[in-house]
Enzyme design. Structure first.
Site, PDB file in Angstrom:
ATOM      1  N   GLU A   1      -5.045  11.423   7.013  1.00  0.00           N
ATOM      2  CA  GLU A   1      -4.275  10.671   6.830  1.00  0.00           C
ATOM      3  C   GLU A   1      -3.260  10.997   5.677  1.00  0.00           C
ATOM      4  O   GLU A   1      -3.466  11.701   4.584  1.00  0.00           O
ATOM      5  CB  GLU A   1      -4.178   9.129   5.924  1.00  0.00           C
ATOM      6  CG  GLU A   1      -5.158   7.794   7.153  1.00  0.00           C
ATOM      7  CD  GLU A   1      -5.797   7.063   6.900  1.00  0.00           C
ATOM      8  OE1 GLU A   1      -5.113   5.827   7.607  1.00  0.00           O
ATOM      9  OE2 GLU A   1      -5.552   6.350   5.160  1.00  0.00           O
TER      10      GLU A   1
ATOM     11  N   ASN B   1       1.118  -1.416   0.336  1.00  0.00           N
ATOM     12  CA  ASN B   1       0.082   0.019   0.121  1.00  0.00           C
ATOM     13  C   ASN B   1       0.884   1.642   0.019  1.00  0.00           C
ATOM     14  O   ASN B   1       1.435   1.508  -0.712  1.00  0.00           O
ATOM     15  CB  ASN B   1      -1.462  -0.084   1.431  1.00  0.00           C
ATOM     16  CG  ASN B   1      -1.047  -0.219   2.208  1.00  0.00           C
ATOM     17  OD1 ASN B   1       0.382  -0.825   3.078  1.00  0.00           O
ATOM     18  ND2 ASN B   1      -1.514   0.409   3.282  1.00  0.00           N
ATOM     19  N   ASP B   2       0.664   1.635   1.094  1.00  0.00           N
ATOM     20  CA  ASP B   2       1.265   2.709   1.031  1.00  0.00           C
ATOM     21  C   ASP B   2       2.679   3.570   0.404  1.00  0.00           C
ATOM     22  O   ASP B   2       3.451   3.076   0.847  1.00  0.00           O
ATOM     23  CB  ASP B   2       1.323   4.290   2.158  1.00  0.00           C
ATOM     24  CG  ASP B   2      -0.331   4.210   3.151  1.00  0.00           C
ATOM     25  OD1 ASP B   2      -0.954   3.316   1.929  1.00  0.00           O
ATOM     26  OD2 ASP B   2       0.232   4.391   4.017  1.00  0.00           O
TER      27      ASP B   2
ATOM     28  N   TYR C   1       4.226   1.340  10.163  1.00  0.00           N
ATOM     29  CA  TYR C   1       3.183   2.627   9.226  1.00  0.00           C
ATOM     30  C   TYR C   1       4.220   2.900   8.767  1.00  0.00           C
ATOM     31  O   TYR C   1       5.478   3.933   8.876  1.00  0.00           O
ATOM     32  CB  TYR C   1       2.064   3.016  10.580  1.00  0.00           C
ATOM     33  CG  TYR C   1       1.283   1.759  10.473  1.00  0.00           C
ATOM     34  CD1 TYR C   1       0.704   0.638  10.447  1.00  0.00           C
ATOM     35  CD2 TYR C   1       0.159   2.368  10.878  1.00  0.00           C
ATOM     36  CE1 TYR C   1       0.476  -0.048  10.311  1.00  0.00           C
ATOM     37  CE2 TYR C   1      -0.975   1.555  11.285  1.00  0.00           C
ATOM     38  CZ  TYR C   1      -1.194   0.425  11.474  1.00  0.00           C
ATOM     39  OH  TYR C   1      -2.128  -1.028  11.373  1.00  0.00           O
TER      40      TYR C   1
ATOM     41  N   GLN D   1       4.361   0.384   1.977  1.00  0.00           N
ATOM     42  CA  GLN D   1       4.108  -0.370   3.197  1.00  0.00           C
ATOM     43  C   GLN D   1       3.825  -1.854   2.590  1.00  0.00           C
ATOM     44  O   GLN D   1       3.416  -1.416   1.409  1.00  0.00           O
ATOM     45  CB  GLN D   1       2.632   0.103   3.711  1.00  0.00           C
ATOM     46  CG  GLN D   1       2.441   1.186   4.623  1.00  0.00           C
ATOM     47  CD  GLN D   1       3.275   1.070   5.664  1.00  0.00           C
ATOM     48  OE1 GLN D   1       2.135   0.716   6.851  1.00  0.00           O
ATOM     49  NE2 GLN D   1       4.839   1.220   6.188  1.00  0.00           N
TER      50      GLN D   1
END
Length: 492
Positions: free
Chosen positions: A229, A51-52, A111, A68
């Site tokens: 976010e 993801n990110d 994270y 991520q």
């Protein structure tokens, strides 16, 4: 380093987790590579869920992009930081795992965060996620550093949760302004309102809260999300730009139709109070899959961006890549430009190095329903300059699964595909008062569309019948004159 002892043998938890992740990559490598939807020129996870984008930086002449990563399953969980590097934004090398969730302050995930160069040392700032009893969580902002850009030493917690915010407090983006370091964090206030929060530091280890940059019920923003976010704050052409991904926006007309959305504010930042005097929120990408973008400035002075080609909790379990043990990818790298008070996105020029087998069609007259067999392709770039649109609607169909349409009369551009969840048609749209240029990058299972040199952008995954590489054009009630160029794009 925290270690555990079992049976008299000292176990290095960090090394153990990295070994397990590497074993997962090896176990599923053959299956992953058999997937016909693996992409040709996009960054993907070797296995599991990506993801990110994190820690995007050009450091000592080389671009680094972390991400991520859950290497153990195609769902979210205790995230690692995967790592790619490149000398040219085109040819990417998979590096060693940068971070694993091995310490008490990150045991449920390393994270998202960012990277800086501090006197030749590459430093990563990230959020340590800790889940405690009854589903509660703790959050810590952490630091790791590297002398070679590959091996990272964790320095531990540099910022604890301040008063006034819930534990949804994460994704630090760090930069230097004049002689001081600054950090912006995505947050949720105790009133359950989304925030971007600013801190400063002289040392990178002791951080002072300055104040809220922007957020729900601040500076005229009402009901603008319960959590913000992945903020990114940078200077561009005399202005400050705040990228952010608010959670909790409700659809308004053509806007905010993804589960979570991403956009930007342009304004002026007060470094003393932290407040950003800003204009309206603008969506950065109008497509189905785009979230949590991160930028960096390179040695050419360009503001570059990667985005995650996905959205949290939006049919992630429906992707047909999951039986092959992987899911999601990054966008292509893009350059941001500020034009007439709006952010334009353009593919970085280095991507032209992928081009081969050019096809050029000059001053083509398109009428009715017209296929172009010489424009077919698996992975390609196509640029269409519309010299004259004397028609109600121009449509482009790609691989029989994605439809682009420009309605000249209503001045609306539409992207349509079949829903991954229901199989029914779904659309994303924007207002567009003219269409001069359509440029899109098609990969095996993705499309990125740039309108009018990046004035509007649509990003989406697509999963066609693998053997179908067709493209066709349809004109309703009239004709269109255009020039088209198409290039196949080399595989990685």
């Amino acid at each position: 380093m925290v270690s555990n002892k079992e049976g008299g043998i000292t176990i290095d938890r960090n090394s153990e987790l990295i070994f397990q992740a590497e074993q997962s990559v090896s176990k599923y490598k053959e299956v992953v590579n058999q997937d016909p939807y693996r992409l040709h020129f996009h960054l993907m996870p070797p296995v599991g869920l990506l993801n990110d984008p994190n820690g995007f930086i050009q450091w000592q002449g080389r671009y680094h992009l972390f991400y991520q990563w859950n290497p153990f399953k195609t769902a979210h969980g205790a995230k690692f930081w995967g790592h790619y590097s490149s000398s040219n934004l085109v040819d990417w090398q998979e590096e060693k795992i940068a971070l694993a969730p091995s310490e008490w302050f990150e045991k449920n995930g390393c994270y998202s965060g960012s990277a800086i160069d501090d006197k030749g040392i590459l430093k990563l700032f990230y959020t340590g996620n800790v889940k405690v009893e009854k589903g509660n969580r703790e959050t810590y902002q952490c630091l790791a550093e590297s002398m070679n850009g590959i091996d990272f030493l964790k320095k531990g917690v540099v910022l604890n949760l301040p008063e006034g915010y819930t534990a949804h407090f994460r994704d630090p983006k760090v930069w230097k302004h004049k002689d001081k370091w600054y950090m912006v964090i995505g947050a949720q206030s105790k009133q359950l309102e989304g925030r971007a929060v600013l801190f400063s530091s002289e040392t990178l280890e002791d951080w002072l809260l300055i104040g809220d940059v922007a957020g729900t019920n601040i500076n005229g923003l009402e009901n603008f999300g319960y959590m913000w976010e992945c903020p990114d704050l940078f200077h561009l052409k005399g202005k400050e730009v705040l990228l952010v991904s608010p959670q909790g926006l409700q659809p308004e007309g053509m806007l905010y139709h993804n589960v979570y959305n991403t956009g930007y504010f342009i304004g002026t930042l007060n470094y003393e109070t932290g407040g950003l005097e800003h204009g309206d929120f603008e969506e950065l990408d109008r497509g189905f899959e785009f979230y949590a973008p991160q930028t960096t400035e390179d040695d050419q002075g360009r503001r570059l961006l990667f985005g995650w080609m996905g959205v949290p909790e939006q049919d992630e379990d429906k992707h047909p890549t999951i039986p092959y043990h992987w899911v999601h990818c990054m966008t292509i790298p893009r350059e941001l430009k500020l034009v007439n008070g709006r952010l334009y996105q353009q593919p970085v020029e280095e991507l032209q190095a992928l081009r081969k087998n050019q096809v050029s069609l000059e001053n083509v007259l398109i009428q009715d329903d017209q296929p172009f067999t010489n424009l077919d392709g698996i992975a390609y770039e196509l640029q269409m300059d519309t010299h004259e649109i004397k028609a109600d609607i121009l449509e482009i169909t790609i691989k029989d699964c994605v439809h682009l349409a420009y309605n000249k009369k209503e001045q609306i551009f539409t992207l349509e595909r079949k829903s991954l969840a229901t199989g029914e048609p779904e659309i994303r749209q924007c207002k567009l008062n003219h269409l001069d240029k359509v440029r899109f990058f098609v990969d095996t299972s993705s499309i990125e569309i740039f309108l009018n040199d990046g004035q509007e952008v649509f990003t989406a995954r697509m999963f066609p019948i693998v053997e179908n590489n067709a493209i066709s054009f349809k004109v309703r009630n009239g004709k269109v004159t255009s020039s088209i160029q198409k290039w196949d794009l080399d595989q990685q």
